[in-house]
Scaffold this motif. Structure first.
Motif, PDB file in Angstrom:
ATOM      1  N   ALA A 178      22.803  29.144  12.093  1.00 57.27           N
ATOM      2  CA  ALA A 178      22.108  27.901  12.444  1.00 57.27           C
ATOM      3  C   ALA A 178      22.865  26.693  11.880  1.00 57.27           C
ATOM      4  O   ALA A 178      22.951  25.633  12.506  1.00 57.27           O
ATOM      5  CB  ALA A 178      20.688  27.915  11.890  1.00 57.27           C
TER       6      ALA A 178
ATOM      7  N   VAL B 115      20.688  31.612  17.543  1.00 56.59           N
ATOM      8  CA  VAL B 115      20.172  30.268  17.270  1.00 56.59           C
ATOM      9  C   VAL B 115      18.994  29.963  18.209  1.00 56.59           C
ATOM     10  O   VAL B 115      17.987  29.391  17.801  1.00 56.59           O
ATOM     11  CB  VAL B 115      21.270  29.197  17.418  1.00 56.59           C
TER      12      VAL B 115
ATOM     13  N   ALA C  41      20.520  22.012  18.292  1.00 51.71           N
ATOM     14  CA  ALA C  41      20.082  22.897  17.215  1.00 51.71           C
ATOM     15  C   ALA C  41      18.621  22.610  16.873  1.00 51.71           C
ATOM     16  O   ALA C  41      17.815  23.532  16.712  1.00 51.71           O
ATOM     17  CB  ALA C  41      20.966  22.722  15.985  1.00 51.71           C
ATOM     18  N   GLN C  42      18.281  21.331  16.807  1.00 52.44           N
ATOM     19  CA  GLN C  42      16.883  20.968  16.540  1.00 52.44           C
ATOM     20  C   GLN C  42      15.968  21.492  17.634  1.00 52.44           C
ATOM     21  O   GLN C  42      14.880  21.991  17.368  1.00 52.44           O
ATOM     22  CB  GLN C  42      16.710  19.457  16.504  1.00 52.44           C
ATOM     23  N   ALA C  43      16.426  21.336  18.875  1.00 52.77           N
ATOM     24  CA  ALA C  43      15.600  21.787  19.991  1.00 52.77           C
ATOM     25  C   ALA C  43      15.426  23.306  19.961  1.00 52.77           C
ATOM     26  O   ALA C  43      14.540  23.841  20.622  1.00 52.77           O
ATOM     27  CB  ALA C  43      16.206  21.344  21.318  1.00 52.77           C
ATOM     28  N   CYS C  44      16.279  24.002  19.221  1.00 58.44           N
ATOM     29  CA  CYS C  44      16.113  25.448  19.057  1.00 58.44           C
ATOM     30  C   CYS C  44      15.224  25.754  17.849  1.00 58.44           C
ATOM     31  O   CYS C  44      15.014  26.919  17.516  1.00 58.44           O
ATOM     32  CB  CYS C  44      17.466  26.132  18.867  1.00 58.44           C
ATOM     33  N   GLY C  45      14.757  24.710  17.165  1.00 59.88           N
ATOM     34  CA  GLY C  45      13.858  24.932  16.040  1.00 59.88           C
ATOM     35  C   GLY C  45      14.532  24.881  14.681  1.00 59.88           C
ATOM     36  O   GLY C  45      13.905  25.177  13.667  1.00 59.88           O
ATOM     37  N   VAL C  46      15.818  24.504  14.643  1.00 57.48           N
ATOM     38  CA  VAL C  46      16.521  24.444  13.362  1.00 57.48           C
ATOM     39  C   VAL C  46      16.123  23.163  12.632  1.00 57.48           C
ATOM     40  O   VAL C  46      16.099  22.086  13.219  1.00 57.48           O
ATOM     41  CB  VAL C  46      18.050  24.467  13.575  1.00 57.48           C
ATOM     42  N   ASN C  47      15.813  23.300  11.355  1.00 64.41           N
ATOM     43  CA  ASN C  47      15.507  22.139  10.534  1.00 64.41           C
ATOM     44  C   ASN C  47      16.822  21.573  10.004  1.00 64.41           C
ATOM     45  O   ASN C  47      17.377  22.064   9.026  1.00 64.41           O
ATOM     46  CB  ASN C  47      14.596  22.562   9.381  1.00 64.41           C
TER      47      ASN C  47
ATOM     48  N   PRO D 295       9.752  24.243  19.722  1.00 66.92           N
ATOM     49  CA  PRO D 295       9.997  25.574  20.286  1.00 66.92           C
ATOM     50  C   PRO D 295       8.977  26.617  19.845  1.00 66.92           C
ATOM     51  O   PRO D 295       8.611  27.491  20.634  1.00 66.92           O
ATOM     52  CB  PRO D 295      11.406  25.935  19.807  1.00 66.92           C
TER      53      PRO D 295
ATOM     54  N   HIS E 180      15.807  31.123  16.841  1.00 68.59           N
ATOM     55  CA  HIS E 180      15.643  30.735  15.438  1.00 68.59           C
ATOM     56  C   HIS E 180      14.194  30.817  14.963  1.00 68.59           C
ATOM     57  O   HIS E 180      13.939  31.070  13.788  1.00 68.59           O
ATOM     58  CB  HIS E 180      16.169  29.307  15.232  1.00 68.59           C
ATOM     59  N   THR E 181      13.251  30.593  15.884  1.00 63.70           N
ATOM     60  CA  THR E 181      11.848  30.527  15.456  1.00 63.70           C
ATOM     61  C   THR E 181      11.118  31.861  15.546  1.00 63.70           C
ATOM     62  O   THR E 181       9.960  31.944  15.161  1.00 63.70           O
ATOM     63  CB  THR E 181      11.072  29.520  16.335  1.00 63.70           C
TER      64      THR E 181
ATOM     65  N   ALA F 276      11.243  17.355  17.058  1.00 63.82           N
ATOM     66  CA  ALA F 276      11.856  18.281  18.012  1.00 63.82           C
ATOM     67  C   ALA F 276      11.832  19.715  17.509  1.00 63.82           C
ATOM     68  O   ALA F 276      11.544  20.642  18.263  1.00 63.82           O
ATOM     69  CB  ALA F 276      13.293  17.853  18.297  1.00 63.82           C
ATOM     70  N   ARG F 277      12.127  19.906  16.227  1.00 64.55           N
ATOM     71  CA  ARG F 277      12.280  21.275  15.742  1.00 64.55           C
ATOM     72  C   ARG F 277      10.959  22.043  15.674  1.00 64.55           C
ATOM     73  O   ARG F 277      10.956  23.263  15.547  1.00 64.55           O
ATOM     74  CB  ARG F 277      12.938  21.279  14.368  1.00 64.55           C
TER      75      ARG F 277
ATOM     76  N   PHE G 123      26.683  26.160  22.164  1.00 62.14           N
ATOM     77  CA  PHE G 123      27.416  25.944  20.919  1.00 62.14           C
ATOM     78  C   PHE G 123      28.796  26.571  21.081  1.00 62.14           C
ATOM     79  O   PHE G 123      28.974  27.773  20.890  1.00 62.14           O
ATOM     80  CB  PHE G 123      26.667  26.554  19.739  1.00 62.14           C
TER      81      PHE G 123
END
Ligand SMILES: Nc1ncnc2c1ncn2[C@@H]1O[C@H](COP(=O)(O)OP(=O)(O)OP(=O)(O)O)[C@@H](O)[C@H]1O
Ligand SMILES: [Mg+2]
Lengths: 287, 236
Positions: free
Chosen positions: A166, B99, A177-183, B74, B102-103, B70-71, B88
């Motif tokens: 991540a 990735v 990355a944020q839109a994938c939920g990464v902080n 998802p 990720h959630t 945003a984070r 990526f």
């Protein structure tokens, strides 16, 4: 035999450069900021290393304390100095960073005195014989061993853990990355923590090799680390490692063979200029 | 499922979308069409939390998510296939999927990856390859796969067919149809009106940030000239 010795000395020095410059590359990759104040954490680590060793007699404890403390200070620098400036052009953060670095030298001078500190009972002063006539200090063995271990750990973290993956995704495209939920805020903290901890460990190692820490001991590494990350292609981790090792080795040979003409610390820049003339994007960059 | 009430968004003083209201139910496909600069991408990115909302509300299953970062979206079931794919590039195909998930927990990660490899067998073959070295169509598949890794209830897809071979586009649409049959709600931005009308249940036409036509796909078919005129006046 001399050339093998010089090579090994170069690798020792290069390992230290690598530990320092990595943090700089990590910050540049993530935020596009030239984190000059990074070298302040190198000095901080050196001071903590000497103080804790003198208090407790334990070098491992000193290394851990230096890494942890500098790691947190690095996170604080991000939070207090860089985060508020992220929406501004990058040179604003650069100016703040330079100011911070100058201030740190004064803080060390005021807190620890202008003459520097040494180990009361310097650890790892013994030598081992690699082959006839060639000795390596225990401290130097530690430098190489620890660097390889830490870099291996970092490689494992970034390629084999979800957090590490991540992190690399965030470097590539923070929005997605944020839109994938990464902080991405946690990623930035982690980034500063790791980079600063590595620089602090380098500081302890240099303190060990020189048995001296001074308020200004970060100045030379600070500009050499900048040269290294430019050589490495700005933001490339592999490039940084290669450039650090190359510079270490070239300096080691240079001091012997061209030392009369060129000061050791000037070799870094002669090398930088020479490389950029043929490879403007750094050692690993496209031509 | 997804409900927008008077949604407006933009960039600083620039308004990119004015007062969009619509509902999107599970298993339905909504096509957002309009000429270049109409505000389609801005709408999608605002739903993902990446473009500033200027007013209105975004409700997901009745819950107001307008102010969530945003984070946090998802994990509520919202996933995005962004314009230009934006995989990526320096990560491998497998890492891109990780990735995307990720959630979700480790078990779901495995399960979803297996499912995506069934949808797109090419991705399985290329799982160790850097995403940047994939062809455009493969990157689009990866972008869809990455979005599906989080088990979305609502999928936002921006410019699926742009620059792709028709065969690749068909393959991607095939997967979207399957997803919609499985109950996923899909919002689709599409350049080709033809494709949009044939795939969608509901159509929304944007022009310079304003909604100029909205209705069912059947109604859109009947009013094809009207819609084409709306699009044509601004593209031509
Ligand atoms: N980052 C930005 N900053 C300022 N204005 C922007 C930005 N991105 C888009 N805009 C403006 O917002 C408006 C809507 O753009 P948007 O990208 O949403 O349109 P679009 O319908 O997706 O167009 P296209 O079909 O070309 O993709 C345009 O006027 C555009 O110039
Ligand atoms: Mg667009």
């Amino acid at each position: 035999m001399l050339s093998v010795e010089l090579f090994v000395q170069g690798i020792v020095q290069g390992s230290i450069y690598a530990l320092i410059a990595l943090g700089l590359t990590l910050v540049y990759g993530l935020l596009r900021i030239l984190h000059v104040a990074h070298a302040a954490l190198f000095t901080l680590g050196a001071y903590i290393g000497v103080l804790v060793t003198n208090q407790t007699g334990s070098l491992p404890l000193a290394l851990a304390a230096a890494a942890l403390f500098a790691g947190f200070v690095g996170m604080a620098i991000y939070k207090l100095a860089y985060e508020p400036l992220l929406s501004r052009p990058p040179y604003i953060a650069l100016i703040a960073s330079i100011a911070l670095f100058i201030a740190s030298e004064e803080i060390y001078r005021i807190t620890f005195g202008p003459y520097g500190l040494s180990f009361v009972d310097p650890p790892l002063q013994g030598q081992i014989q690699l082959f006839s006539g060639f000795y390596l200090k225990h401290g130097e063995v530690l430098v190489i061993g620890l660097s390889v271990t830490l870099l291996g750990l970092l490689a494992w973290l970034s390629s084999s853990t979800r957090t590490g993956i991540a992190w690399r995704a965030t470097v590539t495209d923070p929005e997605i990355a944020q839109a994938c939920g990464v902080n991405i805020q946690s990623v930035r903290y982690l980034n500063f923590f790791i980079g600063s901890a590595l620089a602090a460990i380098a500081g302890v190692l240099v303190a060990l090799l020189n048995n001296l820490v001074e308020p200004t001991m970060g100045s030379v590494p600070s500009y050499k680390a900048l040269a290294i990350i430019v050589l490495g292609g700005l933001g490339s981790i592999r490039g940084t490692l290669l450039a650090a090792m190359a510079l270490g080795v070239i300096e080691a040979f240079g001091t012997i063979y061209i030392g009369r003409m060129l000061d050791r610390d000037a070799i870094a820049f002669a090398f930088l200029i020479a490389v950029l003339m043929v490879r403007p994007r750094g050692l690993l960059g496209a031509r | 499922m997804l409900e927008l009430r008077d949604l407006s968004c933009g960039y600083g003083d620039i308004t990119a979308l004015r007062s969009l209201s619509l509902t999107l139910d599970p298993g339905k496909i909504l096509a957002l069409i309009g000429p270049n600069g109409a505000g389609k991408t801005s709408t999608i990115m605002c739903l993902a939390g990446l473009v500033t909302r200027h007013g209105g509300e975004i409700l997901l299953a009745g819950k107001d998510i307008s102010n969530l970062p945003a984070r946090a979206r998802p994990s509520l079931g919202l996933a995005i296939v962004p314009e230009g794919r934006r995989v990526f590039a320096e990560l491998t195909v497998g890492e891109n999927l990780i990735v995307g998930g990720h959630t979700v927990d480790r078990l779901a990660l495995q399960r979803n990856q297996a499912r995506i490899f069934e949808y797109f067998p090419r991705l399985r073959e290329r799982r160790g390859q850097h995403a940047g070295s994939l062809s455009g169509g493969e990157q689009q598949m990866l972008a869809i796969g990455r979005a599906l890794m989080s088990d979305p209830k609502i999928l936002l897809v921006d410019e699926l067919s742009l620059g792709l071979m028709p065969k690749m586009v068909d393959e991607c649409y095939e997967v979207l149809t399957q997803l919609s049959a499985a109950g996923v709600a899909i919002m689709l931005v599409e350049q080709s009106t033809e494709r949009a009308l044939s795939a969608a249940d509901h159509v929304c036409v944007l022009e310079a940030g304003n909604v100029t036509w909205q209705g069912s796909a059947t109604a859109a078919h009947q009013n094809k000239e009207v819609i084409e005129a709306l699009l044509g006046t601004n593209t031509g």
